[in-house]
Enzyme design. Sequence first.
Site, PDB file in Angstrom:
ATOM      1  N   GLU A   8       0.745  -1.027  -0.111  1.00 55.47           N
ATOM      2  CA  GLU A   8       0.025  -0.070  -0.095  1.00 55.47           C
ATOM      3  C   GLU A   8       0.791   1.197  -0.033  1.00 55.47           C
ATOM      4  O   GLU A   8       2.178   1.258   0.784  1.00 55.47           O
ATOM      5  CB  GLU A   8      -1.051   0.060   1.283  1.00 55.47           C
ATOM      6  N   CYS A  68       3.662   8.374   1.233  1.00 58.82           N
ATOM      7  CA  CYS A  68       4.103   7.477   2.326  1.00 58.82           C
ATOM      8  C   CYS A  68       4.229   6.243   1.517  1.00 58.82           C
ATOM      9  O   CYS A  68       3.159   5.334   1.198  1.00 58.82           O
ATOM     10  CB  CYS A  68       2.988   7.265   3.442  1.00 58.82           C
ATOM     11  N   CYS A  73       6.539  -7.418   7.468  1.00 58.71           N
ATOM     12  CA  CYS A  73       7.500  -6.903   8.166  1.00 58.71           C
ATOM     13  C   CYS A  73       8.216  -8.058   9.064  1.00 58.71           C
ATOM     14  O   CYS A  73       7.359  -8.720   9.558  1.00 58.71           O
ATOM     15  CB  CYS A  73       6.834  -5.719   9.077  1.00 58.71           C
ATOM     16  N   CYS A 120       5.917  -5.046  16.232  1.00 61.21           N
ATOM     17  CA  CYS A 120       5.362  -3.775  16.973  1.00 61.21           C
ATOM     18  C   CYS A 120       4.046  -4.185  17.475  1.00 61.21           C
ATOM     19  O   CYS A 120       3.225  -4.522  16.603  1.00 61.21           O
ATOM     20  CB  CYS A 120       5.695  -2.614  16.598  1.00 61.21           C
ATOM     21  N   CYS A 152       1.056  -2.395  15.657  1.00 61.12           N
ATOM     22  CA  CYS A 152       1.059  -2.073  14.207  1.00 61.12           C
ATOM     23  C   CYS A 152       0.275  -3.124  13.549  1.00 61.12           C
ATOM     24  O   CYS A 152       0.642  -4.327  13.559  1.00 61.12           O
ATOM     25  CB  CYS A 152       2.555  -1.755  13.870  1.00 61.12           C
ATOM     26  N   SER A 163      11.940   6.560   8.336  1.00 64.74           N
ATOM     27  CA  SER A 163      11.436   5.913   9.598  1.00 64.74           C
ATOM     28  C   SER A 163      11.709   4.638   9.951  1.00 64.74           C
ATOM     29  O   SER A 163      11.494   3.881   9.192  1.00 64.74           O
ATOM     30  CB  SER A 163       9.751   5.995   9.792  1.00 64.74           C
ATOM     31  N   PHE A 194      10.070   5.752  18.631  1.00 71.25           N
ATOM     32  CA  PHE A 194      10.644   5.701  19.935  1.00 71.25           C
ATOM     33  C   PHE A 194       9.608   5.143  20.846  1.00 71.25           C
ATOM     34  O   PHE A 194       9.766   3.933  21.418  1.00 71.25           O
ATOM     35  CB  PHE A 194      10.829   7.032  20.443  1.00 71.25           C
ATOM     36  N   HIS A 195       8.305   5.610  21.284  1.00 71.95           N
ATOM     37  CA  HIS A 195       7.161   5.142  21.666  1.00 71.95           C
ATOM     38  C   HIS A 195       7.299   4.599  23.198  1.00 71.95           C
ATOM     39  O   HIS A 195       6.183   4.444  23.867  1.00 71.95           O
ATOM     40  CB  HIS A 195       6.860   3.715  20.899  1.00 71.95           C
ATOM     41  N   CYS A 217      -1.626   5.725   9.789  1.00 75.38           N
ATOM     42  CA  CYS A 217      -0.358   5.300  10.178  1.00 75.38           C
ATOM     43  C   CYS A 217      -0.418   4.022  10.984  1.00 75.38           C
ATOM     44  O   CYS A 217      -1.315   3.839  11.807  1.00 75.38           O
ATOM     45  CB  CYS A 217       0.482   6.041  11.353  1.00 75.38           C
TER      46      CYS A 217
END
Length: 395
Positions: A116, A129, A136, A140, A143, A227, A250-251, A369
């Site tokens: 996407e 984006c 991936c 996380c 996500c 990122s 970072f989160h 996001c």
Amino acid sequence: MTAKAPITQDVLTLPRKMPEGGKVNLVGLTRDAMRDALIAHGAPERQAKMRVGQIWQWMYQWGVRDFASMTNLSKSYRAELDETFCIELPEVVSKQVSEDGTRKYLVRIAGGHEVEVVYIPETDRGTLCISSQVGCTLTCSFCHTGTQRLVRNLTAGEIIGQVMVARDDLGEWPVPGAPNVEGRLLSNIVLMGMGEPLYNFENVRDAMKIAMDPEGIQLSRRRITLSTSGVVPEIARTAEEIGCQLAVSFHATTDEVRDQLVPINKKWNIETLLDALRAYPRVSNSERITFEYVMLKDVNDSDADARRLVKLIKGIPAKINLIPFNEWPGAPHARSTPERIKKFADIVHDAGYASPVRRPRGEDIMAACGQLKSATERARKSRREIAAEAGLSQP
Ligand code: SAH
Ligand code: SF4
């Protein structure tokens, strides 16, 4: 238990030969690689550089896709090129437009996989984006892409191809000879779509070099932001070999919490990550580093977190981008309340850092996001795979 080694592109990137017709796709080749390809197919060495310059300009400055239109090459050479090479982009399978103007493209790449791409228009600019991987390797917790298995890395051609298909859709290739149009619809690129760009370093680098080339798409390195979740060994290389802006997911402000949210933290913890970030702006001469911070209700959004955050990043030229959590089906988190986000932002702001809250865009079409995940890739990670990929022992 040791974490899974990063997947290398050799294993995952498909060869450049397109299956149909066996032609070599020129999209995504660096100038040097294109030169080598032309020579390998009979171009005299002393002319190869000039020919690359000509073809490059047609492809990346004017958006031309057929050799027949490249009128500064001889007719016979154009025919020869057409026999051996092609200029092929990923196929746009669908396009959705959000109420707020955000566009989400589903593009199909070789092997039938889909990724996407999201275009976010703003008043004085527009950001694309783009994705760097199908799925991936990382997991996380907040996500959606992280629930999808890594299928493969994208090639450089598939990465820059996303920019090219968006420019096609926006009608943004200039016409030779026409006056320059002020402002650009697609003025910025963020590598914030699907995948971890620093686990596909070479292809991302080559694609971004093409985007920055002054005789092509011509985007300044300051308008490209990569990122990363924190692949520490590749951070200095990003400064040296790409030189774009850096954003870091970072989160969390303690290793305990970051281990849970961004499991790569078990490999490279907060301190190691911050050390790498302290060196970044000096190497690339970049502006501030963006610290992305997803606001998760009762997980990482307290006043104490905000205070710890500003302490941790002291001395790093930074801006903190607060991202209200975007929900997806089955997500294990909730979004912090607007009041909590405001309080957190105020603490960070009062400490001297810009702390913009990212306005969710394209939520109605699942384009915000962390919501990206191609519906066609049904393969879900098993618990065992998630644990192994995150470097955790089995529960
Ligand atoms: N893999 C890279 C880039 C892709 S994600 C990385 O992790 O940095 C782009 C940004 O969106 C990251 O900061 C990521 O943490 C954030 N994100 C992921 N899921 C999200 C969600 N559901 N809501 C809000 N932000 C999210
Ligand atoms: Fe991968 Fe980034 Fe999503 Fe983490 S946030 S799972 S690194 S795409």
